[in-house]
Scaffold this active site. Structure first.
Site, PDB file in Angstrom:
ATOM      1  N   GLY A 144       2.432   1.214   0.355  1.00 63.41           N
ATOM      2  CA  GLY A 144       1.046   0.782   0.525  1.00 63.41           C
ATOM      3  C   GLY A 144       0.538   0.902   1.948  1.00 63.41           C
ATOM      4  O   GLY A 144      -0.510   0.360   2.285  1.00 63.41           O
TER       5      GLY A 144
ATOM      6  N   HIS B 290      11.780  -4.561  -7.540  1.00 63.17           N
ATOM      7  CA  HIS B 290      10.793  -3.987  -6.618  1.00 63.17           C
ATOM      8  C   HIS B 290      10.761  -4.828  -5.346  1.00 63.17           C
ATOM      9  O   HIS B 290      10.947  -6.042  -5.390  1.00 63.17           O
ATOM     10  CB  HIS B 290       9.413  -3.951  -7.280  1.00 63.17           C
ATOM     11  CG  HIS B 290       8.414  -3.174  -6.492  1.00 63.17           C
ATOM     12  ND1 HIS B 290       7.753  -3.703  -5.410  1.00 63.17           N
ATOM     13  CD2 HIS B 290       8.000  -1.889  -6.603  1.00 63.17           C
ATOM     14  CE1 HIS B 290       6.978  -2.775  -4.891  1.00 63.17           C
ATOM     15  NE2 HIS B 290       7.094  -1.664  -5.600  1.00 63.17           N
TER      16      HIS B 290
ATOM     17  N   GLU C 210       8.433  -5.954  -3.663  1.00 57.91           N
ATOM     18  CA  GLU C 210       7.479  -7.080  -3.696  1.00 57.91           C
ATOM     19  C   GLU C 210       8.087  -8.272  -4.427  1.00 57.91           C
ATOM     20  O   GLU C 210       7.843  -9.426  -4.078  1.00 57.91           O
ATOM     21  CB  GLU C 210       6.159  -6.617  -4.335  1.00 57.91           C
ATOM     22  CG  GLU C 210       5.399  -5.693  -3.390  1.00 57.91           C
ATOM     23  CD  GLU C 210       4.557  -4.616  -4.046  1.00 57.91           C
ATOM     24  OE1 GLU C 210       4.218  -4.742  -5.240  1.00 57.91           O
ATOM     25  OE2 GLU C 210       4.236  -3.629  -3.350  1.00 57.91           O
TER      26      GLU C 210
ATOM     27  N   GLU D 198      12.685   2.999  -2.273  1.00 58.31           N
ATOM     28  CA  GLU D 198      11.366   2.694  -1.730  1.00 58.31           C
ATOM     29  C   GLU D 198      11.521   1.992  -0.381  1.00 58.31           C
ATOM     30  O   GLU D 198      11.717   0.776  -0.338  1.00 58.31           O
ATOM     31  CB  GLU D 198      10.591   1.784  -2.693  1.00 58.31           C
ATOM     32  CG  GLU D 198      10.338   2.395  -4.052  1.00 58.31           C
ATOM     33  CD  GLU D 198       9.104   1.798  -4.733  1.00 58.31           C
ATOM     34  OE1 GLU D 198       8.281   2.594  -5.205  1.00 58.31           O
ATOM     35  OE2 GLU D 198       8.952   0.565  -4.760  1.00 58.31           O
TER      36      GLU D 198
ATOM     37  N   GLY E  87       2.568   3.976  -6.474  1.00 57.13           N
ATOM     38  CA  GLY E  87       1.706   2.796  -6.540  1.00 57.13           C
ATOM     39  C   GLY E  87       0.243   3.216  -6.540  1.00 57.13           C
ATOM     40  O   GLY E  87      -0.299   3.645  -7.562  1.00 57.13           O
ATOM     41  N   GLY E  88      -0.399   3.135  -5.389  1.00 52.93           N
ATOM     42  CA  GLY E  88      -1.838   3.379  -5.275  1.00 52.93           C
ATOM     43  C   GLY E  88      -2.339   4.642  -5.961  1.00 52.93           C
ATOM     44  O   GLY E  88      -3.341   4.607  -6.683  1.00 52.93           O
TER      45      GLY E  88
ATOM     46  N   ASN F  26       3.410   2.717 -11.008  1.00 51.08           N
ATOM     47  CA  ASN F  26       3.513   1.260 -10.961  1.00 51.08           C
ATOM     48  C   ASN F  26       2.125   0.736 -10.639  1.00 51.08           C
ATOM     49  O   ASN F  26       1.680   0.801  -9.490  1.00 51.08           O
ATOM     50  CB  ASN F  26       4.529   0.856  -9.886  1.00 51.08           C
ATOM     51  CG  ASN F  26       4.593  -0.645  -9.688  1.00 51.08           C
ATOM     52  OD1 ASN F  26       3.978  -1.415 -10.438  1.00 51.08           O
ATOM     53  ND2 ASN F  26       5.321  -1.082  -8.668  1.00 51.08           N
ATOM     54  N   TRP F  27       1.451   0.228 -11.669  1.00 54.48           N
ATOM     55  CA  TRP F  27       0.056  -0.181 -11.489  1.00 54.48           C
ATOM     56  C   TRP F  27      -0.060  -1.530 -10.774  1.00 54.48           C
ATOM     57  O   TRP F  27      -1.159  -1.954 -10.440  1.00 54.48           O
ATOM     58  CB  TRP F  27      -0.648  -0.239 -12.851  1.00 54.48           C
ATOM     59  CG  TRP F  27      -0.829   1.095 -13.510  1.00 54.48           C
ATOM     60  CD1 TRP F  27      -0.441   2.326 -13.032  1.00 54.48           C
ATOM     61  CD2 TRP F  27      -1.450   1.346 -14.778  1.00 54.48           C
ATOM     62  NE1 TRP F  27      -0.789   3.312 -13.920  1.00 54.48           N
ATOM     63  CE2 TRP F  27      -1.402   2.746 -15.006  1.00 54.48           C
ATOM     64  CE3 TRP F  27      -2.041   0.539 -15.761  1.00 54.48           C
ATOM     65  CZ2 TRP F  27      -1.923   3.328 -16.159  1.00 54.48           C
ATOM     66  CZ3 TRP F  27      -2.562   1.119 -16.906  1.00 54.48           C
ATOM     67  CH2 TRP F  27      -2.502   2.500 -17.103  1.00 54.48           C
ATOM     68  N   LYS F  28       1.058  -2.215 -10.574  1.00 51.76           N
ATOM     69  CA  LYS F  28       1.055  -3.529  -9.902  1.00 51.76           C
ATOM     70  C   LYS F  28       0.007  -4.435 -10.562  1.00 51.76           C
ATOM     71  O   LYS F  28      -0.217  -4.330 -11.763  1.00 51.76           O
ATOM     72  CB  LYS F  28       0.862  -3.349  -8.393  1.00 51.76           C
ATOM     73  CG  LYS F  28       1.899  -2.356  -7.812  1.00 51.76           C
ATOM     74  CD  LYS F  28       1.974  -2.349  -6.319  1.00 51.76           C
ATOM     75  CE  LYS F  28       3.030  -1.331  -5.865  1.00 51.76           C
ATOM     76  NZ  LYS F  28       3.217  -1.293  -4.428  1.00 51.76           N
TER      77      LYS F  28
ATOM     78  N   SER G 135       3.840   5.476  -0.635  1.00 54.69           N
ATOM     79  CA  SER G 135       2.724   6.325  -0.196  1.00 54.69           C
ATOM     80  C   SER G 135       2.836   7.765  -0.674  1.00 54.69           C
ATOM     81  O   SER G 135       2.444   8.696   0.040  1.00 54.69           O
ATOM     82  CB  SER G 135       2.570   6.263   1.333  1.00 54.69           C
ATOM     83  OG  SER G 135       2.288   4.936   1.741  1.00 54.69           O
TER      84      SER G 135
HETATM   85  P1  13P Z   1       2.350   3.002  -2.873  1.00 54.24           P
HETATM   86  O1  13P Z   1       2.484   4.322  -3.591  1.00 54.24           O
HETATM   87  O2  13P Z   1       1.002   2.365  -3.058  1.00 54.24           O
HETATM   88  O3  13P Z   1       2.806   3.078  -1.463  1.00 54.24           O
HETATM   89  O4  13P Z   1       3.369   1.990  -3.629  1.00 54.24           O
HETATM   90  C1  13P Z   1       4.679   2.385  -3.827  1.00 54.24           C
HETATM   91  C2  13P Z   1       5.330   1.416  -4.743  1.00 54.24           C
HETATM   92  O5  13P Z   1       5.558   0.272  -4.383  1.00 54.24           O
HETATM   93  C3  13P Z   1       5.653   1.858  -6.097  1.00 54.24           C
HETATM   94  O6  13P Z   1       6.475   0.948  -6.744  1.00 54.24           O
END
Ligand code: 13P
Length: 252
Positions: free
Chosen positions: A173, A95, A97, A167, A234-235, A9-11, A213
């Site tokens: 994050g 998600h 967010e 999640e 994510g990251g 997930n590149w956000k 994470s």
């Molecule tokens: P991180 O891997 O950066 O914690 O993000 C997880 C995430 O929200 C994937 O959708």
């Protein structure tokens, strides 16, 4: 046997050149992981370019959100048909967010889910508790409520086409990963909910990803849990080596 599924997930990161380079770098090496499904979910505006960059590879394309409406006067929105039209196979829905910042409710997620299924997309539906909810001992209840609301009216035939991502919000994050045991407990609960609503055959088929994470150095311990079938990253999905390091942890 559930096939592991690792999705990035590149956000809201990268520019066009960076997105294409990252996708091409992953696509080039995707064949090294024949027992794992891999996908990247770039921002909407780069879907087309990323789709072209990964064409012919085993890497799948997904979006991070969509509109529940099929078409019409919905300024700024993107429909399910638009996503399939540019080559998307997957769409992330609900998600945390989107739930927290854009106030998406379980009912909103449910409408999007039904629209995604109707368009033959594979939805990745996110659930997970806040830190305050975990500390209050409400994790199981919160996840069950999100599952019930998000999947309302989903038939057995539709359910087997879905992916769930657990999640925990406090792990996203933050670098604070859930322990394999903490994650496994919730994944087991989720599979139990699927079994109660449908049956054990369906519960056995559904892939449940963990997100929060995930890094190359913690991937294997999470992915070796019996009910953890992949990761939503994510990251660490923004670097070819990190993302594929996680894929390596899923490779049998
Ligand atoms: P991180 O891997 O950066 O914690 O993000 C997880 C995430 O929200 C994937 O959708």
């Amino acid at each position: 046997m559930r096939r592991p599924f690792i999705a990035g997930n590149w956000k809201m990161h990268l520019d066009r050149g960076g997105a294409v380079a990252l996708a091409a770098g992953i696509a080039r090496r995707a064949a090294e992981f024949p027992s794992v499904d891999l996908a990247v979910c770039p921002p909407f505006v780069y879907l087309d370019a990323v789709g072209a960059a990964i064409a012919g590879s085993s890497l799948g394309l997904g979006a991070q959100n969509m509109c529940a409406e099929p078409q019409g006067a919905f300024t700024g929105e993107i429909s399910a048909a638009m996503l399939t039209n540019v080559g998307c196979k997957y769409v992330i829905l609900g998600h945390s967010e989107r739930r927290a910042i854009y106030k998406e409710s379980n009912a909103d997620v449910n409408r999007k889910l039904l629209a995604a299924l109707a368009a033959q997309l594979t939805p990745i539906v996110c659930v997970g508790e806040l830190l305050s909810e975990r500390e209050a001992g409400r994790t199981k209840e919160v996840v069950a409520e999100q599952f019930a609301g998000s999947f309302a009216g989903v038939s057995a035939e539709q359910m087997v086409r879905c992916v769930i991502a657990y999640e925990p919000v406090w792990a996203i994050g933050t670098g604070k990963v859930a322990t394999p045991e903490q994650a496994e407990e919730v994944h087991r609960d989720l599979r139990g909910l699927i079994e109660v609503r449908y049956n054990s055959g369906i519960a056995d088929q559904i892939r449940i990803q963990y997100g929060g994470s995930v890094k190359p150095d913690n991937a294997k311990s999470l992915l070796s849990q019996p009910n953890i079938d992949g990761a939503l990253v994510g990251g660490a999905s923004l670097k070819v080596d990190d993302f594929l390091g996680i894929a390596a942890g899923a490779q049998s």
